[in-house]
Design a protein around this motif. Structure first.
Motif, mmCIF file in Angstrom:
data_model
loop_
_atom_site.group_PDB
_atom_site.id
_atom_site.type_symbol
_atom_site.label_atom_id
_atom_site.label_comp_id
_atom_site.label_asym_id
_atom_site.label_seq_id
_atom_site.Cartn_x
_atom_site.Cartn_y
_atom_site.Cartn_z
ATOM 1 N N TYR A 164 -3.597 3.391 4.985
ATOM 2 C CA TYR A 164 -4.929 2.791 5.136
ATOM 3 C C TYR A 164 -4.835 1.389 5.741
ATOM 4 O O TYR A 164 -4.225 0.513 5.139
ATOM 5 N N GLY A 165 -5.425 1.217 6.924
ATOM 6 C CA GLY A 165 -5.310 -0.065 7.638
ATOM 7 C C GLY A 165 -3.919 -0.152 8.241
ATOM 8 O O GLY A 165 -3.197 -1.128 8.054
ATOM 9 N N CYS A 166 -3.565 0.899 9.003
ATOM 10 C CA CYS A 166 -2.175 1.053 9.484
ATOM 11 C C CYS A 166 -1.795 0.014 10.519
ATOM 12 O O CYS A 166 -0.625 -0.336 10.652
ATOM 13 N N GLY A 203 -1.135 -4.931 3.719
ATOM 14 C CA GLY A 203 -1.742 -6.080 4.398
ATOM 15 C C GLY A 203 -3.111 -5.801 4.992
ATOM 16 O O GLY A 203 -3.456 -6.368 6.035
ATOM 17 N N ALA A 204 -3.905 -4.959 4.363
ATOM 18 C CA ALA A 204 -5.194 -4.587 4.963
ATOM 19 C C ALA A 204 -6.361 -4.664 3.986
ATOM 20 O O ALA A 204 -7.479 -5.023 4.376
ATOM 21 N N SER A 245 -0.427 -2.816 -1.112
ATOM 22 C CA SER A 245 0.303 -4.088 -1.149
ATOM 23 C C SER A 245 -0.348 -5.024 -0.137
ATOM 24 O O SER A 245 -0.501 -4.676 1.032
ATOM 25 N N THR A 246 -0.748 -6.183 -0.625
ATOM 26 C CA THR A 246 -1.400 -7.128 0.292
ATOM 27 C C THR A 246 -1.268 -8.547 -0.240
ATOM 28 O O THR A 246 -0.620 -8.777 -1.256
ATOM 29 N N LEU A 247 -1.859 -9.492 0.454
ATOM 30 C CA LEU A 247 -1.741 -10.886 0.032
ATOM 31 C C LEU A 247 -2.470 -11.096 -1.294
ATOM 32 O O LEU A 247 -3.564 -10.564 -1.494
ATOM 33 N N GLY A 248 -1.852 -11.880 -2.157
ATOM 34 C CA GLY A 248 -2.421 -12.072 -3.482
ATOM 35 C C GLY A 248 -2.547 -13.539 -3.853
ATOM 36 O O GLY A 248 -2.287 -14.443 -3.040
#
Ligand SMILES: C[S@@+](CC[C@H](N)C(=O)[O-])C[C@H]1O[C@@H](n2cnc3c(N)ncnc32)[C@H](O)[C@@H]1O
Length: 360
Positions: free
Chosen positions: A51-53, A137-138, A195-198
């Motif tokens: 998702y959000g490749c 990252g999306a 997994s993305t910015l936190g």
């Protein structure tokens, strides 16, 4: 920006400026493999979704471990890899990479890349079809440009009062929607890793939260202010502009499971953490700090690759295409000089939020 366009539509030059994202994906490769290894195929067709490749090699790295897991265990089955992103994504490069040297298409004749074009805030695959989902990252991008007044900042983490509440409500709604849709798409026993910015709690920070990239977004605002002072951007355009993102803390990421019974009952939470990125968490460009020009140029390229489309569609939406282009070049040139002069003061810090879920 019209209602149908999204904040990241037309992201440019992503492949060449996304080394930090690549490191994040690589740091999770073993986890994705382990997660996929736990999923037993339930039909002749196996479906993986990302998702959000995005485009280029990152898009392939995200799914490679899951493809290998299923190809090793089920060599005779068909494996469909659904790459989910906006229409404007560079799909040609993505499919070239899928078939290229490091791509998964060569693993077996039964592996099929598929483009699932459109927003991940809608169903992107049939119900109960996905065995393994990934998203890197999306998911911090919101579904639409918020309409709020954000005097003094262009960044969610520094918003105050009603503006902050409004954006937080939107971010929470979007995250809940994202999860509810994935719950429908996953089949029973299927797993999802996001997994993305936190962000982490920090009482010394505005709003008690220390968020990835805090110095970067503040630097961007300072540069934008110089453009206002020089009459290049109007004061009200900057005041009404906020980048449509929200980097969640662990607590924020778990809120939907506490208030939404369907999510609470439908998912088993296998992992939820916010931790410093494995590589250069204190400054993703620290390897270049001794070469200031290189440092600033890489920093600019990275920031431009994921902010340009949102600047064009929102902050500069009243400008002609030509004038927007000129202003964007000016902004990023000023930003590069600002970062260079800062000598490491605007380090891009990264904490990664990782959520792993299993559908009951
Ligand atoms: C920063 S890139 C990350 C790409 C890749 N996953 C990586 O880690 O390198 C974010 C991607 O998410 C996509 N994206 C953002 N919002 C989206 C949405 N609502 N639906 C589908 N894709 C979206 C953007 O188009 C972009 O390609």
């Amino acid at each position: 920006m019209n209602d149908k366009s999204s904040p990241t539509e037309g992201m440019i030059d992503y492949a060449g400026n996304s080394l930090p994202q690549k490191h994040s994906i690589q740091s999770r490769a073993d986890d994705v493999r382990e997660m996929a290894d736990k999923v037993l195929a339930s039909s002749d067709d196996i479906h993986i979704a990302d998702y959000g490749c995005g485009t280029g090699s990152n898009a392939i790295l995200s799914v490679n471990p899951a493809v290998k897991s299923f190809a090793d265990r089920y060599p005779d089955r068909s494996i469909y890899v659904h790459h989910v992103d906006q229409a404007e994504n560079d799909w040609n490069t993505l499919f070239d990479c899928a078939a290229g040297q490091d791509g998964y298409a060569n693993i077996s004749a039964g592996v099929r890349p598929v483009a699932s074009v459109g927003s991940f805030f809608s169903m992107v695959a049939p119900a109960s079809s996905i065995d393994v989902g990934t998203s890197f990252g999306a998911s911090h991008w919101l579904s639409k440009q918020p309409v709020i007044s954000s005097a003094g900042t262009l960044w969610f983490a520094d918003l105050q009062g009603e503006a902050r509440l409004t954006l937080k409500r939107q971010a929470q709604r979007d995250w809940e929607t994202f999860l509810a849709l994935r719950l429908r798409e996953l089949r029973s026993g299927g797993r999802l890793m996001v997994s993305t910015l936190g962000a982490i709690p920090d009482e010394s920070e505005v709003n008690g939260i220390c968020s990835s990239g805090r110095h970067t977004y503040r630097a961007m605002y300072k540069v934008a202010e110089t453009m206002v002072s020089d009459g290049l951007i109007s004061e009200h355009a900057l005041r009404d502009f906020v980048i449509p993102i929200w980097f969640m803390s662990r607590e924020e990421a778990l809120e939907p499971f506490q208030r939404n019974k369907e999510l609470e009952d439908g998912f088993v939470l296998e992992r939820a953490e916010v931790a410093p990125a494995l590589q250069n968490p204190e400054d993703i460009f620290s390897d270049k700090i001794k070469a200031p020009q290189d440092y600033a140029a890489s920093y600019k390229g990275f920031v431009r690759s994921f902010t340009e489309s949102t600047f064009r569609q929102s902050l500069l939406c009243g400008e002609s295409a030509h004038s927007a282009e000129t202003l964007l070049n000016e902004f990023y040139d000023r930003f590069e000089a600002f970062i260079k002069d800062g000598e490491g003061k605007y380090a891009f810090e990264i904490w990664l939020l990782t959520i792993e879920l299993r559908k009951q």
